[in-house]
Design a protein around this motif. Structure first.
Motif, mmCIF file in Angstrom:
data_model
loop_
_atom_site.group_PDB
_atom_site.id
_atom_site.type_symbol
_atom_site.label_atom_id
_atom_site.label_comp_id
_atom_site.label_asym_id
_atom_site.label_seq_id
_atom_site.Cartn_x
_atom_site.Cartn_y
_atom_site.Cartn_z
ATOM 1 N N LEU A 163 0.826 -1.206 0.000
ATOM 2 C CA LEU A 163 0.000 0.000 0.000
ATOM 3 C C LEU A 163 0.858 1.253 0.000
ATOM 4 O O LEU A 163 0.517 2.247 -0.654
ATOM 5 C CB LEU A 163 -0.941 -0.008 1.201
ATOM 6 N N ARG A 164 1.972 1.228 0.712
ATOM 7 C CA ARG A 164 2.891 2.384 0.710
ATOM 8 C C ARG A 164 3.471 2.598 -0.684
ATOM 9 O O ARG A 164 3.610 3.744 -1.142
ATOM 10 C CB ARG A 164 4.014 2.181 1.725
ATOM 11 N N LEU A 165 3.795 1.510 -1.372
ATOM 12 C CA LEU A 165 4.302 1.617 -2.749
ATOM 13 C C LEU A 165 3.239 2.197 -3.677
ATOM 14 O O LEU A 165 3.548 3.035 -4.538
ATOM 15 C CB LEU A 165 4.741 0.242 -3.251
ATOM 16 N N PHE A 166 1.999 1.758 -3.510
ATOM 17 C CA PHE A 166 0.903 2.303 -4.308
ATOM 18 C C PHE A 166 0.777 3.804 -4.092
ATOM 19 O O PHE A 166 0.674 4.590 -5.046
ATOM 20 C CB PHE A 166 -0.416 1.628 -3.930
ATOM 21 N N LYS A 167 0.773 4.228 -2.844
ATOM 22 C CA LYS A 167 0.579 5.641 -2.512
ATOM 23 C C LYS A 167 1.730 6.508 -3.015
ATOM 24 O O LYS A 167 1.520 7.668 -3.377
ATOM 25 C CB LYS A 167 0.419 5.803 -1.000
ATOM 26 N N LYS A 168 2.904 5.933 -3.059
ATOM 27 C CA LYS A 168 4.083 6.675 -3.520
ATOM 28 C C LYS A 168 4.069 6.871 -5.031
ATOM 29 O O LYS A 168 4.506 7.928 -5.536
ATOM 30 C CB LYS A 168 5.350 5.932 -3.102
ATOM 31 N N ASN A 169 3.565 5.873 -5.772
ATOM 32 C CA ASN A 169 3.729 5.876 -7.225
ATOM 33 C C ASN A 169 2.462 6.136 -8.035
ATOM 34 O O ASN A 169 2.547 6.448 -9.218
ATOM 35 C CB ASN A 169 4.326 4.534 -7.664
ATOM 36 N N TYR A 170 1.292 6.010 -7.415
ATOM 37 C CA TYR A 170 0.044 6.175 -8.162
ATOM 38 C C TYR A 170 -0.814 7.272 -7.547
ATOM 39 O O TYR A 170 -0.610 7.682 -6.404
ATOM 40 C CB TYR A 170 -0.741 4.853 -8.178
ATOM 41 N N ASN A 171 -1.793 7.728 -8.333
ATOM 42 C CA ASN A 171 -2.686 8.804 -7.879
ATOM 43 C C ASN A 171 -4.090 8.321 -7.548
ATOM 44 O O ASN A 171 -4.737 8.881 -6.665
ATOM 45 C CB ASN A 171 -2.778 9.895 -8.951
ATOM 46 N N TYR A 172 -4.553 7.296 -8.265
ATOM 47 C CA TYR A 172 -5.966 6.923 -8.150
ATOM 48 C C TYR A 172 -6.167 5.415 -8.019
ATOM 49 O O TYR A 172 -5.334 4.612 -8.434
ATOM 50 C CB TYR A 172 -6.745 7.399 -9.379
ATOM 51 N N ILE A 173 -7.310 5.073 -7.469
ATOM 52 C CA ILE A 173 -7.828 3.713 -7.478
ATOM 53 C C ILE A 173 -9.267 3.790 -7.972
ATOM 54 O O ILE A 173 -10.015 4.683 -7.588
ATOM 55 C CB ILE A 173 -7.756 3.048 -6.088
ATOM 56 N N SER A 174 -9.636 2.870 -8.844
ATOM 57 C CA SER A 174 -11.004 2.825 -9.368
ATOM 58 C C SER A 174 -11.550 1.414 -9.221
ATOM 59 O O SER A 174 -10.889 0.445 -9.611
ATOM 60 C CB SER A 174 -11.034 3.220 -10.850
ATOM 61 N N LEU A 175 -12.736 1.303 -8.624
ATOM 62 C CA LEU A 175 -13.391 0.002 -8.479
ATOM 63 C C LEU A 175 -14.144 -0.297 -9.775
ATOM 64 O O LEU A 175 -15.238 0.215 -10.004
ATOM 65 C CB LEU A 175 -14.348 0.006 -7.290
ATOM 66 N N ILE A 176 -13.543 -1.116 -10.630
ATOM 67 C CA ILE A 176 -14.087 -1.282 -11.981
ATOM 68 C C ILE A 176 -15.202 -2.318 -12.055
ATOM 69 O O ILE A 176 -15.735 -2.569 -13.136
ATOM 70 C CB ILE A 176 -12.979 -1.591 -13.005
ATOM 71 N N ASP A 177 -15.569 -2.917 -10.921
ATOM 72 C CA ASP A 177 -16.758 -3.771 -10.893
ATOM 73 C C ASP A 177 -18.034 -2.936 -10.806
ATOM 74 O O ASP A 177 -19.116 -3.419 -11.123
ATOM 75 C CB ASP A 177 -16.718 -4.724 -9.690
ATOM 76 N N ASN A 178 -17.909 -1.703 -10.339
ATOM 77 C CA ASN A 178 -19.070 -0.826 -10.177
ATOM 78 C C ASN A 178 -19.609 -0.376 -11.531
ATOM 79 O O ASN A 178 -18.861 -0.231 -12.502
ATOM 80 C CB ASN A 178 -18.711 0.400 -9.338
ATOM 81 N N LYS A 179 -20.909 -0.118 -11.580
ATOM 82 C CA LYS A 179 -21.514 0.384 -12.817
ATOM 83 C C LYS A 179 -21.020 1.783 -13.136
ATOM 84 O O LYS A 179 -20.698 2.101 -14.278
ATOM 85 C CB LYS A 179 -23.043 0.378 -12.687
ATOM 86 N N ASN A 180 -20.983 2.625 -12.130
ATOM 87 C CA ASN A 180 -20.485 3.990 -12.317
ATOM 88 C C ASN A 180 -19.073 4.073 -11.751
ATOM 89 O O ASN A 180 -18.862 4.307 -10.570
ATOM 90 C CB ASN A 180 -21.402 4.990 -11.609
ATOM 91 N N VAL A 181 -18.099 3.860 -12.625
ATOM 92 C CA VAL A 181 -16.707 3.823 -12.190
ATOM 93 C C VAL A 181 -16.177 5.251 -12.069
ATOM 94 O O VAL A 181 -16.367 6.083 -12.950
ATOM 95 C CB VAL A 181 -15.842 3.038 -13.196
ATOM 96 N N LYS A 182 -15.494 5.517 -10.963
ATOM 97 C CA LYS A 182 -14.922 6.835 -10.762
ATOM 98 C C LYS A 182 -13.517 6.731 -10.191
ATOM 99 O O LYS A 182 -13.127 5.697 -9.636
ATOM 100 C CB LYS A 182 -15.805 7.665 -9.830
ATOM 101 N N LYS A 183 -12.773 7.803 -10.335
ATOM 102 C CA LYS A 183 -11.428 7.862 -9.767
ATOM 103 C C LYS A 183 -11.517 8.286 -8.302
ATOM 104 O O LYS A 183 -12.156 9.294 -7.987
ATOM 105 C CB LYS A 183 -10.577 8.884 -10.531
#
Length: 208
Positions: A163-183
């Motif tokens: 999770l620390r690596l994710f936070k350091k290198n990425y900006n967003y997470i999107s739950l792509i199973d949802n009908k209305n996908v958002k950042k």
């Protein structure tokens, strides 16, 4: 959905846990992507994957391997096969194993494609920790990741480090199973995971 969210040219795919090719074959067949590396470690399923690729005349566009992707070489592993569901086979580490599996790190493929035009798909039935810890170079290059997370991920080995690596290198997470996908902001990843419905055994995310 993922390509729309990323809003950039994606030409290549590395698919870990490719199974029989359900995810990787269609975008190559439809010319949405140019080339793919597909990794499926279960021998019988890998044979079906190869046959499906051949039937779709994509041998020159999809390269296959039967590796187990892990952060350690020469691990003792056991495979729990689900005879009723080819997509629910699980590898686990054990003290001793009679069966030997070929293991490599995700970073083994770091020079395969242009990382700026690459998408990685990980569907490994609870083995996400091992795969992600073997792919630090890809994460540091900010290659977008589609990951099917097991609900128990946050309680697993190296979850906080990942999770620390994710936070350091990425900006967003999107739950792509949802009908209305958002950042959603990557800083909120623990909260997002915790708020997921309890009956969700697995959920797909785009880390970008």
């Amino acid at each position: 959905r993922s390509k729309d969210l990323l809003n950039k040219k994606i030409k290549y795919l590395i698919n870990f846990g490719a199974n029989i090719g359900t995810f990787c074959i269609p975008p190559i067949k439809d010319n949405l992507l140019k080339k793919c590396i597909a990794i499926e470690p279960v021998e019988k399923i890998n044979d079906i994957l190869k046959m499906n690729i051949k039937l779709n005349e994509l041998n020159n566009k999809i390269e296959t391997y039967n590796y187990v992707i892990s952060d350690k070489k020469n691990e003792n592993l056991c495979l729990n096969l689900n005879k009723n569901n080819y997509g629910d086979n699980k590898f686990k580490t054990i003290k001793k194993s009679k069966t030997k599996f070929k293991t490599v790190k995700l970073d083994h493929f770091i020079n395969s494609f242009d990382s700026k035009k690459l998408l990685i798909k990980i569907d490994v039935q609870g083995f996400e920790h091992k795969v992600l810890m073997s792919g630090i170079k890809f994460i540091n290059k900010k290659v977008p990741l589609i990951i099917e997370f097991d609900r128990s991920f946050l309680k697993g080995e190296n979850a906080n480090k990942i999770l620390r690596l994710f936070k350091k290198n990425y900006n967003y997470i999107s739950l792509i199973d949802n009908k209305n996908v958002k950042k959603e902001k990557i800083e909120n990843i623990e909260k997002i995971f915790s708020n997921l419905k309890k009956n969700w055994r697995h959920f797909n995310c785009l880390i970008h």
